[in-house]
Write an enzyme that holds these catalytic residues in place. Structure first.
Site, mmCIF file in Angstrom:
data_model
loop_
_atom_site.group_PDB
_atom_site.id
_atom_site.type_symbol
_atom_site.label_atom_id
_atom_site.label_comp_id
_atom_site.label_asym_id
_atom_site.label_seq_id
_atom_site.Cartn_x
_atom_site.Cartn_y
_atom_site.Cartn_z
ATOM 1 N N ARG A 1 3.799 -29.003 23.105
ATOM 2 C CA ARG A 1 5.275 -28.698 22.669
ATOM 3 C C ARG A 1 5.645 -26.349 24.161
ATOM 4 O O ARG A 1 4.710 -26.259 23.643
ATOM 5 C CB ARG A 1 5.156 -28.143 21.551
ATOM 6 C CG ARG A 1 6.907 -27.906 21.569
ATOM 7 C CD ARG A 1 6.112 -27.451 19.461
ATOM 8 N NE ARG A 1 8.155 -27.705 19.618
ATOM 9 C CZ ARG A 1 8.154 -26.183 19.241
ATOM 10 N NH1 ARG A 1 7.284 -24.780 19.110
ATOM 11 N NH2 ARG A 1 9.396 -25.600 18.456
ATOM 12 N N LYS B 1 3.445 -18.249 23.128
ATOM 13 C CA LYS B 1 2.920 -17.023 22.160
ATOM 14 C C LYS B 1 2.194 -15.796 22.563
ATOM 15 O O LYS B 1 1.479 -15.857 23.100
ATOM 16 C CB LYS B 1 2.094 -17.763 21.006
ATOM 17 C CG LYS B 1 2.629 -19.225 20.195
ATOM 18 C CD LYS B 1 2.264 -19.904 19.646
ATOM 19 C CE LYS B 1 3.051 -20.930 18.929
ATOM 20 N NZ LYS B 1 3.045 -21.945 18.243
HETATM 21 N N1 HH2 Z 1 5.728 -24.192 17.172
HETATM 22 C C1 HH2 Z 1 6.941 -23.436 16.644
HETATM 23 C C2 HH2 Z 1 7.705 -24.104 16.485
HETATM 24 N N2 HH2 Z 1 7.289 -25.359 16.150
HETATM 25 N N3 HH2 Z 1 5.479 -26.892 16.072
HETATM 26 C C3 HH2 Z 1 4.641 -27.466 16.087
HETATM 27 N N4 HH2 Z 1 4.527 -28.737 15.885
HETATM 28 N N5 HH2 Z 1 3.594 -26.266 17.051
HETATM 29 C C4 HH2 Z 1 4.263 -25.138 17.117
HETATM 30 O O1 HH2 Z 1 2.818 -25.136 17.217
HETATM 31 C C5 HH2 Z 1 5.037 -24.903 17.185
HETATM 32 C C6 HH2 Z 1 6.362 -26.316 16.037
HETATM 33 C C7 HH2 Z 1 7.016 -21.732 17.263
HETATM 34 O O2 HH2 Z 1 7.667 -21.785 18.924
HETATM 35 P P1 HH2 Z 1 9.686 -22.151 19.470
HETATM 36 O O3 HH2 Z 1 9.915 -22.831 18.367
HETATM 37 O O4 HH2 Z 1 9.324 -21.124 20.186
HETATM 38 O O5 HH2 Z 1 9.637 -20.567 18.147
HETATM 39 P P2 HH2 Z 1 10.349 -19.689 16.424
HETATM 40 O O6 HH2 Z 1 9.384 -20.662 15.893
HETATM 41 O O7 HH2 Z 1 10.543 -18.367 16.885
HETATM 42 O O8 HH2 Z 1 12.254 -20.819 16.678
#
Ligand code: HH2
Length: 276
Positions: free
Chosen positions: A250, A211
């Site tokens: 995660r 992040k």
């Molecule tokens: N962060 C993201 C998405 N889902 N869910 C939980 N429970 N906690 C988190 O910190 C979290 C999440 C963001 O990361 P990512 O899925 O890699 O990115 P994007 O939202 O751009 O797909």
């Protein structure tokens, strides 16, 4: 029931079947490639694979339900017999369809899907977000970020447990309507959240992986690190979270996190002999 009865911490591998996720966007849009990546993460030691079809990065465009279903369902279906699968969605019908396809945990950034998880009898993640992905990073404001975020996710967990949800995770929502200072305060006070969650019979999930606030850690006066250069910060914050009570992290980098977590857990956790 505790979300994680007497278990070692878990690693949740991120698998985004999207064109626009902030780190792996566009890498796994093809079903076969997504399934292969899910299998690879399972082989690397992921306890769960979190399949998402809609990016929640700041400013992301919402995805229409039919398209989100088209992205995630074949991947959930293919992986569910091989590794535990969670679905990262804020849409009730996507959660229902993914559970029918084999997912057993609803990872819900909206905080609104607990009735769906309760009706389906599957686990639920209560994540904190201020605002929506479209506006959350414009100007996040809190009086006391730690008290407000902990209060909100613990109340959600209480509610979910009272509704009979069998497995509840609370997540401070790192980066979701938070400045870098807010994220660091929440990490610094994670042990308090973990203790309060455990008292309820819930556990803590934390996602810092790659992040943007990590790009500025320890970089005063320098260019922030780009997303591809945030592995060390991701590992350091994941192991910090595990050492301060998180039951699950995660992450995008499963193999490296599994290794770092095992080493950080101490010599007793080492699987290879240590050279004299
Ligand atoms: N962060 C993201 C998405 N889902 N869910 C939980 N429970 N906690 C988190 O910190 C979290 C999440 C963001 O990361 P990512 O899925 O890699 O990115 P994007 O939202 O751009 O797909």
């Amino acid at each position: 029931m505790a979300a994680q009865p007497d278990r070692r911490p878990l690693v949740m591998g991120v698998l985004n079947v999207t064109p626009d996720s902030f780190f792996d966007g566009g890498c796994y849009l093809d079903t076969a490639e997504a399934v292969a990546r899910g299998r690879q993460m399972a082989a690397e030691g992921a306890d769960l694979v979190d399949v998402g079809g809609e990016s929640s990065r700041p400013g992301a465009d919402p995805v229409d339900q039919a398209e989100e279903l088209r992205r995630v369902l074949p991947v959930v279906e293919a992986l569910a017999g091989e590794v535990r699968v969670s679905v990262d969605t804020a849409k009730p019908d996507v959660a229902r369809a993914a559970v029918a396809a084999g997912a057993t945990l609803v990872n819900d950034i909206s905080g609104a899907l607990w009735p769906v998880a309760a009706a389906l009898g599957v686990g639920w993640v209560a994540m904190h977000m201020q605002g929506t992905p479209q506006d959350m990073q414009r100007d996040p404001q809190y009086g006391d970020v730690v008290a407000e975020v902990h209060g909100a996710v613990l109340a959600a967990a209480r509610n979910a447990l009272a509704a009979g949800i069998p497995e509840v995770w609370v997540d401070p929502g790192i980066g979701f309507g938070k400045t870098a200072a807010h994220n660091l305060a929440l990490l610094a006070h994670l042990a308090e959240l973990a203790a309060a969650a455990a008292d309820l019979g819930a556990a803590v999930l934390v996602g810092t992986s790659r992040k943007s606030f990590l790009g500025r850690l320890g970089r005063a006066g320098q260019e922030p690190r780009a997303v591809d250069d945030r592995l060390e910060e991701s590992l350091a914050t994941a192991t910090w979270a595990l050492a301060h009570g998180a039951g699950m992290v995660r992450v995008h980098d499963v193999a490296a996190t599994v290794t770092a977590a095992a080493l950080a857990a101490g010599p007793a956790a080492r699987t290879a002999p240590v050279a004299a």
